[in-house]
Design a protein around this motif. Structure first.
Motif, PDB file in Angstrom:
ATOM      1  N   LEU A 220      34.248  53.168  40.869  1.00 17.25           N
ATOM      2  CA  LEU A 220      35.300  53.332  39.868  1.00 17.25           C
ATOM      3  C   LEU A 220      36.415  54.233  40.378  1.00 17.25           C
ATOM      4  O   LEU A 220      37.607  53.983  40.124  1.00 17.25           O
ATOM      5  N   TRP A 221      36.062  55.277  41.115  1.00 20.93           N
ATOM      6  CA  TRP A 221      37.035  56.175  41.732  1.00 20.93           C
ATOM      7  C   TRP A 221      37.956  55.387  42.666  1.00 20.93           C
ATOM      8  O   TRP A 221      39.182  55.509  42.595  1.00 20.93           O
ATOM      9  N   GLY A 222      37.377  54.560  43.538  1.00 16.60           N
ATOM     10  CA  GLY A 222      38.193  53.782  44.464  1.00 16.60           C
ATOM     11  C   GLY A 222      39.075  52.767  43.751  1.00 16.60           C
ATOM     12  O   GLY A 222      40.259  52.610  44.069  1.00 16.60           O
ATOM     13  N   ALA A 223      38.504  52.059  42.759  1.00 17.70           N
ATOM     14  CA  ALA A 223      39.272  51.031  42.046  1.00 17.70           C
ATOM     15  C   ALA A 223      40.448  51.634  41.297  1.00 17.70           C
ATOM     16  O   ALA A 223      41.575  51.111  41.340  1.00 17.70           O
ATOM     17  N   SER A 224      40.215  52.753  40.623  1.00 18.83           N
ATOM     18  CA  SER A 224      41.291  53.375  39.845  1.00 18.83           C
ATOM     19  C   SER A 224      42.341  54.005  40.742  1.00 18.83           C
ATOM     20  O   SER A 224      43.523  54.064  40.388  1.00 18.83           O
ATOM     21  N   SER A 225      41.945  54.466  41.923  1.00 22.41           N
ATOM     22  CA  SER A 225      42.906  55.068  42.843  1.00 22.41           C
ATOM     23  C   SER A 225      43.899  54.038  43.370  1.00 22.41           C
ATOM     24  O   SER A 225      45.112  54.277  43.402  1.00 22.41           O
ATOM     25  N   TRP A 226      43.373  52.882  43.775  1.00 20.51           N
ATOM     26  CA  TRP A 226      44.222  51.927  44.487  1.00 20.51           C
ATOM     27  C   TRP A 226      44.733  50.789  43.628  1.00 20.51           C
ATOM     28  O   TRP A 226      45.338  49.849  44.133  1.00 20.51           O
ATOM     29  N   CYS A 227      44.525  50.880  42.309  1.00 20.19           N
ATOM     30  CA  CYS A 227      45.202  49.931  41.427  1.00 20.19           C
ATOM     31  C   CYS A 227      46.644  50.366  41.182  1.00 20.19           C
ATOM     32  O   CYS A 227      47.442  49.605  40.630  1.00 20.19           O
ATOM     33  N   GLN A 228      46.993  51.579  41.598  1.00 18.54           N
ATOM     34  CA  GLN A 228      48.308  52.131  41.285  1.00 18.54           C
ATOM     35  C   GLN A 228      49.451  51.481  42.064  1.00 18.54           C
ATOM     36  O   GLN A 228      50.511  51.194  41.504  1.00 18.54           O
ATOM     37  N   THR A 229      49.239  51.268  43.362  1.00 19.54           N
ATOM     38  CA  THR A 229      50.375  50.966  44.236  1.00 19.54           C
ATOM     39  C   THR A 229      51.058  49.641  43.932  1.00 19.54           C
ATOM     40  O   THR A 229      52.296  49.607  43.820  1.00 19.54           O
ATOM     41  N   PRO A 230      50.350  48.512  43.793  1.00 24.99           N
ATOM     42  CA  PRO A 230      51.080  47.277  43.461  1.00 24.99           C
ATOM     43  C   PRO A 230      51.865  47.394  42.157  1.00 24.99           C
ATOM     44  O   PRO A 230      53.012  46.916  42.058  1.00 24.99           O
ATOM     45  N   ALA A 231      51.265  48.036  41.139  1.00 22.42           N
ATOM     46  CA  ALA A 231      51.950  48.169  39.851  1.00 22.42           C
ATOM     47  C   ALA A 231      53.179  49.059  39.958  1.00 22.42           C
ATOM     48  O   ALA A 231      54.246  48.746  39.399  1.00 22.42           O
ATOM     49  N   GLN A 232      53.068  50.156  40.679  1.00 21.55           N
ATOM     50  CA  GLN A 232      54.208  51.066  40.823  1.00 21.55           C
ATOM     51  C   GLN A 232      55.333  50.422  41.635  1.00 21.55           C
ATOM     52  O   GLN A 232      56.515  50.549  41.290  1.00 21.55           O
ATOM     53  N   GLN A 233      54.983  49.733  42.703  1.00 18.53           N
ATOM     54  CA  GLN A 233      56.023  49.056  43.483  1.00 18.53           C
ATOM     55  C   GLN A 233      56.685  47.959  42.666  1.00 18.53           C
ATOM     56  O   GLN A 233      57.903  47.755  42.773  1.00 18.53           O
ATOM     57  N   HIS A 234      55.924  47.275  41.860  1.00 12.18           N
ATOM     58  CA  HIS A 234      56.504  46.232  40.998  1.00 12.18           C
ATOM     59  C   HIS A 234      57.501  46.852  40.029  1.00 12.18           C
ATOM     60  O   HIS A 234      58.585  46.299  39.779  1.00 12.18           O
ATOM     61  N   ARG A 235      57.169  48.007  39.446  1.00 17.56           N
ATOM     62  CA  ARG A 235      58.092  48.694  38.531  1.00 17.56           C
ATOM     63  C   ARG A 235      59.389  49.061  39.246  1.00 17.56           C
ATOM     64  O   ARG A 235      60.490  48.924  38.689  1.00 17.56           O
ATOM     65  N   LEU A 236      59.275  49.536  40.478  1.00 16.71           N
ATOM     66  CA  LEU A 236      60.464  49.930  41.225  1.00 16.71           C
ATOM     67  C   LEU A 236      61.326  48.717  41.575  1.00 16.71           C
ATOM     68  O   LEU A 236      62.560  48.773  41.464  1.00 16.71           O
ATOM     69  N   LEU A 237      60.693  47.639  42.015  1.00 18.51           N
ATOM     70  CA  LEU A 237      61.456  46.448  42.381  1.00 18.51           C
ATOM     71  C   LEU A 237      62.122  45.813  41.162  1.00 18.51           C
ATOM     72  O   LEU A 237      63.178  45.195  41.279  1.00 18.51           O
ATOM     73  N   THR A 238      61.520  45.959  40.008  1.00 19.07           N
ATOM     74  CA  THR A 238      62.157  45.485  38.774  1.00 19.07           C
ATOM     75  C   THR A 238      63.346  46.353  38.406  1.00 19.07           C
ATOM     76  O   THR A 238      64.380  45.854  37.938  1.00 19.07           O
ATOM     77  N   ALA A 239      63.211  47.666  38.631  1.00 18.20           N
ATOM     78  CA  ALA A 239      64.286  48.592  38.286  1.00 18.20           C
ATOM     79  C   ALA A 239      65.470  48.486  39.236  1.00 18.20           C
ATOM     80  O   ALA A 239      66.615  48.694  38.831  1.00 18.20           O
ATOM     81  N   ALA A 240      65.213  48.155  40.511  1.00 23.94           N
ATOM     82  CA  ALA A 240      66.298  48.092  41.501  1.00 23.94           C
ATOM     83  C   ALA A 240      66.035  46.940  42.464  1.00 23.94           C
ATOM     84  O   ALA A 240      65.744  47.152  43.643  1.00 23.94           O
TER      85      ALA A 240
END
Length: 398
Positions: free
Chosen positions: A312-332
């Motif tokens: 669970l530690w590993g899954a929750s840690s590395w679920c962040q990056t695709p979602a965060q990059q998607h937010r940034l690419l949507t914003a700019a």
């Protein structure tokens, strides 16, 4: 960057090749956690001091990544990616042969330069080659190289440190980096460079509401993960996991969770949106760290429970990056390369800060380390809620 390909899976094939390079970069960044105590003993420093080599790597990466993006903008993408991996090869060879702690730190600085040149370029290239409806998956494939490195690199590094020594483990990373360079040379097409984005424009991008809301969360979320991660061997021992078999198994479960979390996040980001994915991720992260803190503070010992929590530690840690990059690419969307490089800097700022905080908390015991990580995960959830509300308000006003 070249225009996206016609509707097909063509955009995901280059992402898979680039993922081999990010696997080499990730193994270099993460393998140290598997043999940190052995390296500290060999170089006659404390475990916390050895852990600061991770902080140095992360700090150099974060600081030079925007500078390298400007300095190398006009270079053909394949040339830049090859040069970065070759530098990483030389840096790991130097670290493997380091006779002193100071030489090791010099090797980590050179490795950070190679990683800072490679990872943002790989992410931006994959995003540019993918269709809009598969961008999340392409980013997940590239970042998947990092998460697979946590699944294989760290436990193998720990096994290598026991069987062959930590120097052999770093030598293997040098070979892996060279193989990644060869794969890119043989398979990636020639891609033109771009016009450099001045630092002034990069600073201006930071003032955009959509970008400014996301980057601090990236740093905070990664800091929460890395408070215990760089010291995983001693903190796992505190919850009853030690020895030549149990520690690699626990680290492999962490890595398996990281791979699953990253791939599922890429798919579900495209389906339900990044904010919902991150909400679930931060909640799971806080729960896993709180439970590990309770195990470390009490007398109960359960390998099964630790294994589930490590996953669970590993899954929750590395679920962040695709979602965060998607937010940034949507914003700019018109500044894809820029915002991906800024996000990479934020990731490594978080890694450096988390490792430093973990080193400060380590003398107080593993329970304190896990508790601090849980507090930071809760802070990330609160930051997400605030930035998501602000982002909706901004979108409504425009």
């Amino acid at each position: 960057m070249p225009p996206p390909p016609p509707p097909s899976t063509a955009g995901l094939r280059p992402a898979a090749v680039l993922a081999l390079g990010t696997f080499a970069v990730g193994t270099d960044a993460f393998v140290t956690a598997g043999f940190l105590p052995a390296m500290a003993d060999a170089l006659h420093v404390s475990t916390a001091a050895a852990g600061q080599s991770v902080s140095l790597f992360a700090a150099v990466y974060a600081l030079v990544s925007p500078l390298l993006a400007v300095a190398t903008a006009r270079l053909p993408r394949r040339t830049l990616l090859l040069g970065a991996l070759l530098l990483l090869t030389a840096a790991n060879a130097l670290s493997a042969l380091a006779p002193t702690y100071e030489v090791l730190l010099a090797g980590r600085v050179l490795a950070a330069l190679g990683a800072a040149a490679f990872t943002p370029t790989a992410g931006a290239t994959a995003a540019a080659l993918a269709r809009a409806d598969s961008r999340g998956r392409a980013l997940a494939v590239v970042i998947g190289g990092l998460t697979v490195a946590t699944a294989l690199g760290v436990p193998l590094g720990q096994l290598a440190a026991v069987g062959l020594g930590w120097r052999a483990a770093l030598g293997a990373v040098a070979v892996l980096s060279a193989l990644g360079a060869l794969a890119i040379h043989l398979t990636l097409p020639q891609l033109p460079g771009t016009e450099p984005v001045p630092l002034r424009s990069r600073v201006a991008a930071l003032r955009r509401p959509g970008v400014l809301a996301v980057l601090p969360l990236t740093a905070l979320g990664m800091a929460a993960c890395y408070v215990p991660y760089s010291y995983s061997v001693p903190v796992l021992a505190a919850v009853g996991v030690s020895g030549r078999v149990a520690v690699p198994v626990a680290l492999a479960l962490y890595g398996a969770g990281a791979v699953a979390g990253n791939l599922l996040a890429g798919r579900w980001t495209d389906r339900i949106g990044p904010v919902r994915v991150l909400t679930v991720g931060y909640a799971a992260m806080a729960v896993s760290f709180a439970a590990l803190a309770a195990l470390a503070a009490g007398q109960l010992r359960s390998h099964v429970a630790v294994g589930v929590l490590a996953f669970l530690w590993g899954a929750s840690s590395w679920c962040q990056t695709p979602a965060q990059q998607h937010r940034l690419l949507t914003a700019a969307p018109e500044q894809a390369s820029l915002v991906v490089s800024l996000n990479s800097s934020a990731i490594y700022l978080g890694i450096g800060a988390g490792t430093a905080l973990g080193g400060l908390a380590l003398p107080s015991g593993a329970a304190a380390v896990f508790a601090l990580a849980a507090v930071l995960a809760c802070g990330a959830a609160g930051c997400l809620r605030a930035t998501a509300v602000r982002g909706r308000a901004s979108a409504t006003s425009t």
